[in-house]
Design an enzyme around this catalytic site. Structure first.
Site, PDB file in Angstrom:
ATOM      1  CG  ASP A  46      -6.118  -7.357   1.693  1.00 34.29           C
ATOM      2  OD1 ASP A  46      -6.088  -8.562   2.007  1.00 34.29           O
ATOM      3  OD2 ASP A  46      -6.805  -6.919   0.748  1.00 34.29           O
ATOM      4  CE1 TYR A  51      -8.244  -5.824  -5.101  1.00 36.67           C
ATOM      5  CE2 TYR A  51      -6.787  -5.313  -3.270  1.00 36.67           C
ATOM      6  CZ  TYR A  51      -7.966  -5.845  -3.746  1.00 36.67           C
ATOM      7  OH  TYR A  51      -8.870  -6.382  -2.866  1.00 36.67           O
ATOM      8  CE  LYS A  76      -7.658  -9.890  -0.994  1.00 36.71           C
ATOM      9  NZ  LYS A  76      -7.259  -8.523  -1.324  1.00 36.71           N
ATOM     10  CG  HIS A 109      -9.621 -11.701  -5.402  1.00 38.42           C
ATOM     11  ND1 HIS A 109      -8.732 -10.744  -5.838  1.00 38.42           N
ATOM     12  CD2 HIS A 109     -10.567 -11.026  -4.717  1.00 38.42           C
ATOM     13  CE1 HIS A 109      -9.131  -9.552  -5.420  1.00 38.42           C
ATOM     14  NE2 HIS A 109     -10.240  -9.700  -4.747  1.00 38.42           N
TER      15      HIS A 109
HETATM   16  P1  NDP Z   1     -13.497   0.701   2.769  1.00 35.09           P
HETATM   17  O1  NDP Z   1     -14.767   0.190   3.340  1.00 35.09           O
HETATM   18  O2  NDP Z   1     -12.228   0.488   3.500  1.00 35.09           O
HETATM   19  O3  NDP Z   1     -13.716   2.241   2.451  1.00 35.09           O
HETATM   20  C1  NDP Z   1     -12.770   3.026   1.791  1.00 35.09           C
HETATM   21  C2  NDP Z   1     -13.421   4.366   1.521  1.00 35.09           C
HETATM   22  O4  NDP Z   1     -13.709   5.028   2.758  1.00 35.09           O
HETATM   23  C3  NDP Z   1     -12.525   5.292   0.732  1.00 35.09           C
HETATM   24  O5  NDP Z   1     -13.379   6.050  -0.105  1.00 35.09           O
HETATM   25  C4  NDP Z   1     -11.890   6.173   1.798  1.00 35.09           C
HETATM   26  O6  NDP Z   1     -11.587   7.453   1.270  1.00 35.09           O
HETATM   27  C5  NDP Z   1     -13.011   6.259   2.813  1.00 35.09           C
HETATM   28  N1  NDP Z   1     -12.495   6.409   4.187  1.00 35.09           N
HETATM   29  C6  NDP Z   1     -11.489   5.708   4.764  1.00 35.09           C
HETATM   30  N2  NDP Z   1     -11.285   6.111   6.025  1.00 35.09           N
HETATM   31  C7  NDP Z   1     -12.172   7.087   6.265  1.00 35.09           C
HETATM   32  C8  NDP Z   1     -12.430   7.915   7.390  1.00 35.09           C
HETATM   33  N3  NDP Z   1     -11.726   7.795   8.520  1.00 35.09           N
HETATM   34  N4  NDP Z   1     -13.436   8.834   7.292  1.00 35.09           N
HETATM   35  C9  NDP Z   1     -14.154   8.946   6.155  1.00 35.09           C
HETATM   36  N5  NDP Z   1     -13.955   8.205   5.057  1.00 35.09           N
HETATM   37  C10 NDP Z   1     -12.961   7.276   5.108  1.00 35.09           C
HETATM   38  O7  NDP Z   1     -13.428   0.118   1.263  1.00 35.09           O
HETATM   39  P2  NDP Z   1     -12.519  -0.863   0.407  1.00 35.09           P
HETATM   40  O8  NDP Z   1     -13.430  -1.394  -0.632  1.00 35.09           O
HETATM   41  O9  NDP Z   1     -11.278  -0.243  -0.021  1.00 35.09           O
HETATM   42  O10 NDP Z   1     -12.179  -2.090   1.379  1.00 35.09           O
HETATM   43  C11 NDP Z   1     -11.013  -2.159   2.192  1.00 35.09           C
HETATM   44  C12 NDP Z   1     -10.063  -3.192   1.668  1.00 35.09           C
HETATM   45  O11 NDP Z   1     -10.680  -4.474   1.595  1.00 35.09           O
HETATM   46  C13 NDP Z   1      -9.609  -2.957   0.216  1.00 35.09           C
HETATM   47  O12 NDP Z   1      -8.711  -1.876   0.101  1.00 35.09           O
HETATM   48  C14 NDP Z   1      -9.045  -4.301  -0.135  1.00 35.09           C
HETATM   49  O13 NDP Z   1      -7.765  -4.464   0.447  1.00 35.09           O
HETATM   50  C15 NDP Z   1     -10.078  -5.220   0.520  1.00 35.09           C
HETATM   51  N6  NDP Z   1     -11.129  -5.635  -0.445  1.00 35.09           N
HETATM   52  C16 NDP Z   1     -11.182  -6.964  -0.789  1.00 35.09           C
HETATM   53  C17 NDP Z   1     -12.126  -7.428  -1.670  1.00 35.09           C
HETATM   54  C18 NDP Z   1     -12.179  -8.876  -1.977  1.00 35.09           C
HETATM   55  O14 NDP Z   1     -12.918  -9.266  -2.897  1.00 35.09           O
HETATM   56  N7  NDP Z   1     -11.443  -9.716  -1.288  1.00 35.09           N
HETATM   57  C19 NDP Z   1     -13.096  -6.514  -2.325  1.00 35.09           C
HETATM   58  C20 NDP Z   1     -12.972  -5.134  -1.882  1.00 35.09           C
HETATM   59  C21 NDP Z   1     -12.038  -4.744  -0.957  1.00 35.09           C
HETATM   60  P3  NDP Z   1     -10.081   7.973   0.927  1.00 35.09           P
HETATM   61  O15 NDP Z   1      -9.281   6.832   0.448  1.00 35.09           O
HETATM   62  O16 NDP Z   1     -10.366   8.998  -0.133  1.00 35.09           O
HETATM   63  O17 NDP Z   1      -9.567   8.588   2.189  1.00 35.09           O
END
Ligand code: NDP
Length: 274
Positions: A46, A51, A76, A109
């Site tokens: 995704d 981004y 998006k 988006h």
């Molecule tokens: P998430 O809820 O997926 O959280 C990501 C965070 O959690 C990062 O800091 C990551 O750290 C940490 N993390 C991941 N796995 C673990 C684990 N197993 N244990 C502990 N910490 C963990 O956040 P996102 O906001 O990135 O959401 C996911 C996806 O949703 C986005 O990447 C995007 O593709 C989508 N999205 C869409 C939006 C929209 O408006 N349509 C808005 C926001 C997101 P690290 O990377 O340092 O490991």
């Protein structure tokens, strides 16, 4: 590794229920992150024009040598590109950066209600669907009122609405609307960007299954019927978030998590973001 289950979208296309998100990953790091995800077994990625990492995603896809049919790629359309005149060019630019002939899912988006352009924009997505350059179309961050407006003014029900959704923002009313109208619910920030991983019931339930809090939360999404796209740039976490098929949450676990719903947003409110 257990196979990732598929969800069948309302046009018959299948989509992996668990995918990989790349929000906030710089373009230069995205290729490695996506390569690690593909290596771990993810097939759904995704991204979004805003981004700034579609090229990084495209490079990882190309380098992987995986057959295109095995991949499910979502991108998006950004807010500034809404409207008939700009949307088509924005889609072309995304495809070009991704290095693909088609995407699997193309989303608006944000509704950006004050711009009042999403109906017109969605009609462009309908044309893209018709032309085969995207295999499904949908929306992101749409409220019930926005979905109803699309229903009244356009012909194709969105396959997906991608919304902020996690244990602290469970979106039950919107999810029920989706279920009634054949729209798949896709959860963004499924881990609340880490904000729910220290919640006591989540830590306790995770311990009882000998998994991490993040694995527990991903599992909760899957058992709730959501499509889920956790993001990580950490190889161990990328693998861990996919290793969620060896345990099952009980009804009591699910009820305890239901009690964590508290309207906590990590991102903007769709009604006011313009
Ligand atoms: P998430 O809820 O997926 O959280 C990501 C965070 O959690 C990062 O800091 C990551 O750290 C940490 N993390 C991941 N796995 C673990 C684990 N197993 N244990 C502990 N910490 C963990 O956040 P996102 O906001 O990135 O959401 C996911 C996806 O949703 C986005 O990447 C995007 O593709 C989508 N999205 C869409 C939006 C929209 O408006 N349509 C808005 C926001 C997101 P690290 O990377 O340092 O490991």
């Amino acid at each position: 590794m257990t196979a990732i289950p598929n969800v069948t979208l309302n046009n018959g296309l299948t989509m992996p229920q668990l995918g990989f998100g790349v929000f906030q990953v710089p373009d230069a790091e995205t290729t490695t992150a996506v390569a690690n995800a593909l290596e771990a077994g993810y097939r759904s990625i995704d991204t979004a024009a805003i981004y700034g990492n579609e090229r990084g995603v495209g490079k990882a896809l190309n380098d992987s040598g995986l057959p295109r049919d095995d991949l499910f790629i979502t991108t998006k359309l950004w807010n500034d590109d809404q409207g008939k005149a700009k949307a088509l060019a924005a889609f072309d630019a995304s495809l070009d950066k991704l290095g693909l002939d088609y995407v699997d899912l193309y989303l608006i988006h944000w509704p950006t209600p004050a711009r009042d352009l999403y109906v017109e924009t969605y009609k462009v997505l309908e044309e893209l669907l018709e032309s085969g350059r995207t295999r499904a179309i949908g929306v992101s961050n749409f409220r019930i009122c926005d979905l109803q407006r699309l229903q009244e003014n356009t012909g194709v029900t969105p396959a997906v609405n991608q919304i902020e959704l996690h244990p602290a923002l469970q979106q039950n009313e919107l999810r029920s609307f989706h279920a009634e109208h054949g729209i798949a619910t896709e959860a963004w920030s499924p881990l609340a960007q880490g904000a729910v991983l220290k919640d006591e019931p989540i830590v306790q339930i995770a311990e009882s299954h000998s998994v991490s809090p993040a694995q527990m939360v991903v599992r909760w999404h899957l058992q709730s019927g959501n499509i889920v796209i956790p993001k990580s740039v950490t190889p161990e976490r990328i693998r861990q978030n996919l290793d969620v098929f060896g345990f099952e949450l009980s009804d009591a676990d699910m009820s305890a998590i239901a009690g964590l719903d508290r309207a906590l947003r990590t991102g903007p409110n769709p009604g006011t973001l313009n």
